[in-house]
Design an enzyme around this catalytic site. Structure first.
Site, PDB file in Angstrom:
ATOM      1  N   ASP A 203       0.822  -1.206   0.000  1.00  0.00           N
ATOM      2  CA  ASP A 203       0.000   0.000   0.000  1.00  0.00           C
ATOM      3  C   ASP A 203       0.863   1.267   0.000  1.00  0.00           C
ATOM      4  OD1 ASP A 203      -2.797   1.099   0.743  1.00  0.00           O
ATOM      5  OD2 ASP A 203      -1.552   1.955   2.323  1.00  0.00           O
ATOM      6  N   GLU A 245       1.370  -0.500  -5.135  1.00  0.00           N
ATOM      7  CA  GLU A 245       0.379   0.563  -5.294  1.00  0.00           C
ATOM      8  C   GLU A 245       1.113   1.897  -5.292  1.00  0.00           C
ATOM      9  OE1 GLU A 245      -3.476   2.907  -3.582  1.00  0.00           O
ATOM     10  OE2 GLU A 245      -1.802   2.438  -2.302  1.00  0.00           O
TER      11      GLU A 245
HETATM   12  C1  GLC Z   1      -4.197   3.212  -0.237  1.00  0.00           C
HETATM   13  C2  GLC Z   1      -5.485   2.439  -0.050  1.00  0.00           C
HETATM   14  C3  GLC Z   1      -6.531   3.347   0.528  1.00  0.00           C
HETATM   15  C4  GLC Z   1      -6.042   3.905   1.838  1.00  0.00           C
HETATM   16  C5  GLC Z   1      -4.670   4.575   1.692  1.00  0.00           C
HETATM   17  C6  GLC Z   1      -4.027   4.834   3.006  1.00  0.00           C
HETATM   18  O1  GLC Z   1      -4.304   4.189  -1.193  1.00  0.00           O
HETATM   19  O2  GLC Z   1      -5.885   1.882  -1.269  1.00  0.00           O
HETATM   20  O3  GLC Z   1      -7.750   2.681   0.692  1.00  0.00           O
HETATM   21  O4  GLC Z   1      -6.956   4.832   2.326  1.00  0.00           O
HETATM   22  O5  GLC Z   1      -3.769   3.761   0.981  1.00  0.00           O
HETATM   23  O6  GLC Z   1      -3.597   3.636   3.591  1.00  0.00           O
END
Ligand code: GLC
Length: 539
Positions: A203, A245
């Site tokens: 993440d 991500e």
């Molecule tokens: C990522 C996740 C999201 C979350 C953020 C903070 O972007 O996909 O849902 O709010 O990280 O952890």
């Protein structure tokens, strides 16, 4: 391990599960691990190769589990660690892989590290976080949750200092300049990898380090640490993978693949909104342009294509003009907008129109990358914009037309199941769709089955057959040594005739195998509105 087994992630269909909403096995109104176990036959039957389970850690749920208060325990309503282990085992018994969320950038303000840190300046945990006496440091850093946050600094009265956070103030950023933090998080990874998972969806990775005078994203220090994590995985847990991500431009995401020594997989964030733009504008040029601007990636890496996920449909990777167009077209009601995005699901976005949704799925399944499918989008679930934040796209899975869509036997569920006329569980549910050969579910299942028959669709090169300022018909070729597939999409609502310059031969439509096309160096086609073809060259 044979090479194709080692590289399984390069050609996999990934399915994203939000555990709270999937299936409630004990009637308490929350989805749980046992619930997911009982639905694994369903998932393997769709053709899923890998399940991504969203956060299951202990959490006060200020950001739906992305705010972790203990990296070594699970959120109680989901079940026990033993249940979770059983889930991993059962996923493997079903011939699928499993990855879980790894949240490196921050933890919850309820975590004992932060509690200790704010209480005692001299605690070793103080330095686990990023503190300042002013809120003026790192002023070139953008704010991500623009709807609700004014600053990345929040004053903490107990600590008598500001702390740094890229997301909600309930999610203080960890201080990666501290070697102990770097080691702690490696241990967290080891703990979960030891349970036999196949890897992580990592993440929010661009934000790990801070350096004055920068935008504090994609810093060299961040890449160096991520490479260390990868090395640890390769050394200690060979064969496990990392999915990145990083909501960034292609040249910046490219860096996260390193020399094949950082991430195995990365979401293609800039492609996603351009799929919707291309469908809406009936012109695929923006999609072609972004993929042409996407640098090559190492042989052992792969993109992930996706249409929707648990967040808003992010418009961070488009310019202001395109963002406004996307908002006006796809989110006419302001309540549908959130931060720099749109908080709606796939089917309502594309007006429940099988032709438009067909284009979207066909692109997701045939452009380079391992496709990631968001739970509920296989049956065409709707959204509920009356719900807070992103909850409207996280409503309970609709299994049948009984109470709560068969999700739970509880009188109340943590979020209400959708029950409107078009997308409600009476109309849209798994049980009904399994029986109907023409249902959304069986239609997509068929596309997935066909995609999986072809190595070229998974791993082949791409060559553009249509180019230019305006691309009403998008055609491209995916090719390996033994296979050539021509993908054709009529992006428009009109019938179109085109001539395509393709190698001489006979081509069979993989979607309707009785349909053949011929090319004598030129192929002539007459396309129905929004039709798409996957043409396999006969050997
Ligand atoms: C990522 C996740 C999201 C979350 C953020 C903070 O972007 O996909 O849902 O709010 O990280 O952890």
């Amino acid at each position: 391990m044979r090479n194709h087994e080692k590289l399984w992630y390069k050609n996999s269909i990934i399915y994203q599960i939000y555990p709270r909403s999937f299936f409630d096995s004990n009637g308490d109104g929350y989805g749980d691990f046992q619930g997911i176990i009982s639905k694994l036959d369903y998932l393997s039957d769709i053709g899923i190769d890998c399940i991504w389970i969203m956060p299951t850690y202990k959490s006060p749920l200020k950001d739906d589990g992305y705010d972790i208060s203990d990296f070594y325990s699970v959120y109680e309503p989901f079940g026990t660690i033993e249940d979770l282990k059983k889930l991993f085992t059962e996923i493997h018994n079903h011939g699928m892989k499993v990855i879980t969320d790894l949240v490196l950038n921050h933890c919850s303000d309820q975590h004992t590290w932060f509690q200790e840190a704010r209480r005692d300046k001299h605690s070793k945990y103080r330095d686990y976080f990023v503190w300042s006496d002013t809120d003026q440091k790192y002023s070139e850093t953008r704010i991500i949750f623009v709807d609700s946050q004014k600053s990345n600094w929040t004053w903490d009265a107990e600590a008598d200092q500001y702390f740094w956070h890229r997301f909600y103030p309930s999610q203080p950023d960890l201080n990666y300049d501290n070697p102990e933090v770097r080691e702690e998080m490696k241990n967290v990874m080891r703990y979960w990898l030891n349970m036999g998972i196949d890897g992580f969806r990592a993440d929010a990775v661009p934000y790990l380090f801070e350096r004055e005078g920068t935008i504090n994203e994609n810093l060299p220090e961040t890449h160096a640490y991520l490479k260390e994590l990868r090395k640890m995985m390769d050394d200690e847990f060979p064969g496990t993978i990392l999915l990145c991500e990083a909501n960034q431009w292609p040249e910046d995401v490219r860096q996260y693949f390193g020399d094949g020594d950082e991430f195995h997989l990365g979401f293609h964030f800039p492609l996603m909104p351009r799929i919707f733009k291309s469908i809406g504008q009936q012109d695929a040029s923006s999609l072609v342009n972004i993929l042409k601007a996407t640098p090559d990636i190492p042989e052992n890496c792969q993109w992930c294509t996706f249409l929707r996920n648990h967040d808003e449909l992010t418009l961070e990777m488009v310019n202001q003009e395109d963002r406004q167009w996307m908002w006006d077209f796809y989110a006419p009601d302001k309540a549908m907008r959130m931060n720099l995005g749109i908080r709606r699901r796939l089917y309502p976005l594309l007006e429940n129109d099988r032709n438009k949704i067909g284009l979207a799925y066909s692109l997701m399944l045939t452009l380079p990358g391992s496709p990631v499918l968001y739970y509920g989008d296989e049956i065409g679930m709707g959204d509920d914009i009356s719900q807070f934040d992103r909850n409207g796209v996280r409503t309970p899975m609709q299994w049948d037309d009984s109470l709560n869509g068969g999700f739970s036997t509880s009188i109340t569920t943590y979020l209400p199941v959708i029950d409107d006329e078009v997308y409600g569980y009476h109309k849209v549910n798994v049980k009904k769709q399994l029986k109907d050969p023409d249902s959304n579910l069986n239609w997509l299942k068929n596309l997935i089955r066909i995609r999986k028959e072809s190595i070229a669709l998974g791993e082949g090169d791409i060559r553009w057959l249509t180019q230019g300022e305006n691309i009403p018909v998008l055609a491209y070729k995916r090719q390996t040594k033994n296979e050539t597939i021509i993908l054709i999409h009529n992006m428009t609502e009109n019938e179109v005739s085109i001539n395509l310059s393709v190698d001489t031969g006979i081509y069979r439509d993989m979607l309707q195998p009785s349909v053949l096309f011929y090319s004598n160096s030129m192929m002539s086609l007459h396309l129905k509105p929004r039709a798409f073809y996957w043409l396999n060259k006969e050997q």
